[in-house]
Design an enzyme around this catalytic site. Structure first.
Site, mmCIF file in Angstrom:
data_model
loop_
_atom_site.group_PDB
_atom_site.id
_atom_site.type_symbol
_atom_site.label_atom_id
_atom_site.label_comp_id
_atom_site.label_asym_id
_atom_site.label_seq_id
_atom_site.Cartn_x
_atom_site.Cartn_y
_atom_site.Cartn_z
ATOM 1 N N SER A 33 30.656 42.255 35.918
ATOM 2 C CA SER A 33 30.167 41.091 35.170
ATOM 3 C C SER A 33 30.830 39.792 35.624
ATOM 4 O O SER A 33 30.189 38.732 35.647
ATOM 5 C CB SER A 33 30.380 41.316 33.666
ATOM 6 N N GLY A 88 35.967 41.056 41.089
ATOM 7 C CA GLY A 88 36.624 41.228 39.799
ATOM 8 C C GLY A 88 37.605 42.388 39.836
ATOM 9 O O GLY A 88 37.831 43.001 40.886
ATOM 10 N N GLY A 102 35.712 50.272 37.622
ATOM 11 C CA GLY A 102 35.060 50.464 36.323
ATOM 12 C C GLY A 102 33.549 50.613 36.487
ATOM 13 O O GLY A 102 32.902 51.339 35.745
ATOM 14 N N GLU A 109 33.849 48.233 47.651
ATOM 15 C CA GLU A 109 34.661 47.035 47.380
ATOM 16 C C GLU A 109 35.931 47.029 48.223
ATOM 17 O O GLU A 109 36.355 45.986 48.734
ATOM 18 C CB GLU A 109 35.034 46.993 45.891
ATOM 19 N N LYS A 127 42.591 41.368 31.625
ATOM 20 C CA LYS A 127 42.840 42.240 32.773
ATOM 21 C C LYS A 127 44.323 42.245 33.185
ATOM 22 O O LYS A 127 44.717 43.029 34.040
ATOM 23 C CB LYS A 127 41.989 41.796 33.977
HETATM 24 C C1 5RP Z 1 33.433 47.590 39.835
HETATM 25 C C2 5RP Z 1 34.704 46.834 39.665
HETATM 26 C C3 5RP Z 1 34.659 45.594 38.856
HETATM 27 O O1 5RP Z 1 35.132 44.543 39.631
HETATM 28 C C4 5RP Z 1 35.512 45.797 37.645
HETATM 29 O O2 5RP Z 1 35.025 46.927 36.939
HETATM 30 C C5 5RP Z 1 35.522 44.579 36.756
HETATM 31 O O3 5RP Z 1 34.272 44.423 36.138
HETATM 32 P P1 5RP Z 1 34.022 43.289 35.046
HETATM 33 O O4 5RP Z 1 34.131 41.972 35.755
HETATM 34 O O5 5RP Z 1 32.626 43.576 34.540
HETATM 35 O O6 5RP Z 1 35.067 43.470 33.974
HETATM 36 O O7 5RP Z 1 35.731 47.203 40.154
HETATM 37 O O8 5RP Z 1 33.643 48.771 40.555
#
Ligand code: 5RP
Length: 254
Positions: A33, A88, A102, A109, A127
């Protein structure tokens, strides 16, 4: 448009990270997100300023969003080394170690972040942790022999005194969630990881593990956004200075 506090913070982080984006750059664009804010704001920046950037998306979801907002996409193989990756995170610690995945995209990534000269993380205060591990650690594993791989991971955790961790296969409607690469994800509820670098090394050595969500010594900085719309850059203590800062230092010396 009135934003929730969470979205305002994510947006602020993305706005600050976008200051590092300039004409001609090859960019890795993350997933989730917070990264979605980045993608939308990057498209606005491109259309308002006329800069040209080539984007390598880290997931099919990000690719779809990027196409929708009109960004020029490429594959990592076509683009080659990237100038900058922005993504993120689920957690970051004071040394800017990360837990990611997540959204289950951490394999792509990590490849994209490692292909970039600089890796900027966009995050909000939720975070920030003093020690990684409260967020269950995602581990992408091959579907083939996934129970054997899971048992091997459990042995690693035993060895590292993390043996009480619950290992859960990520599922939707009773079926394993498949990553963009067609693999499974195990989530390791560790609570707290005393030595994340050691755990990362040990998981790297397990056959059947495609990739885990520990990103150690990878992030150059975190663009931390806040609900009031402000943001700041948090740096790794041992991070290499931004090349533009080196130029500034040279100017001052002259
Ligand atoms: C996906 C990731 C995202 O960067 C991580 O889950 C953060 O997501 P968000 O910005 O929705 O909190 O690693 O694999």
């Amino acid at each position: 448009m009135s934003l929730s506090a969470a979205d305002a913070a994510k947006r602020a982080a993305a706005v600050l990270a976008l200051e590092s984006v300039s004409d001609g750059m090859k960019l890795g664009i993350g997933s989730g997100s917070t990264a979605s804010w980045l993608v939308r704001l990057l498209a606005e920046k491109v259309s308002e300023t006329g800069i040209k950037v080539t984007c390598v998306p880290t997931s099919e979801a990000t690719a779809a969003l990027a196409r929708e907002v009109g960004l020029a996409l490429s594959t990592l193989d076509e683009a080659g080394p990237l100038d900058l990756a922005i993504d993120g995170t689920d957690e970051f610690d004071p040394r800017l170690g990360l837990i990611k995945g997540g959204g289950g995209a951490h394999f792509r990534e990590k490849i994209v972040a490692k292909a970039a000269k600089r890796f900027v993380v966009i995050a909000d205060e939720t975070k920030r942790v003093s020690r990684l591990g409260a967020f269950p650690l995602p581990v992408e594993v091959a579907a083939f022999g996934s129970l054997a791989t899971r048992a091997a991971i459990a042995r690693v955790l035993e060895d590292l005194d993390l043996g009480r961790a619950a290992i859960t296969r990520r599922e939707r409607d009773g079926e394993p969630v498949l990553t963009d690469e067609g693999n499974h994800v195990l989530d390791l509820a560790l609570g707290s990881i005393p030595d994340a670098a050691e755990l990362a090394r040990r998981l790297d050595g397990v056959t059947g593990v495609i990739e885990h969500g520990l990103f150690i010594d990878m992030a150059d900085c975190v663009a931390l956004g806040r609900a009031d719309g402000t943001a700041e850059i948090l740096r790794r203590i041992d991070a290499a200075p931004d090349p533009r800062e080196i130029d500034l230092m040279r100017d001052e010396d002259a």
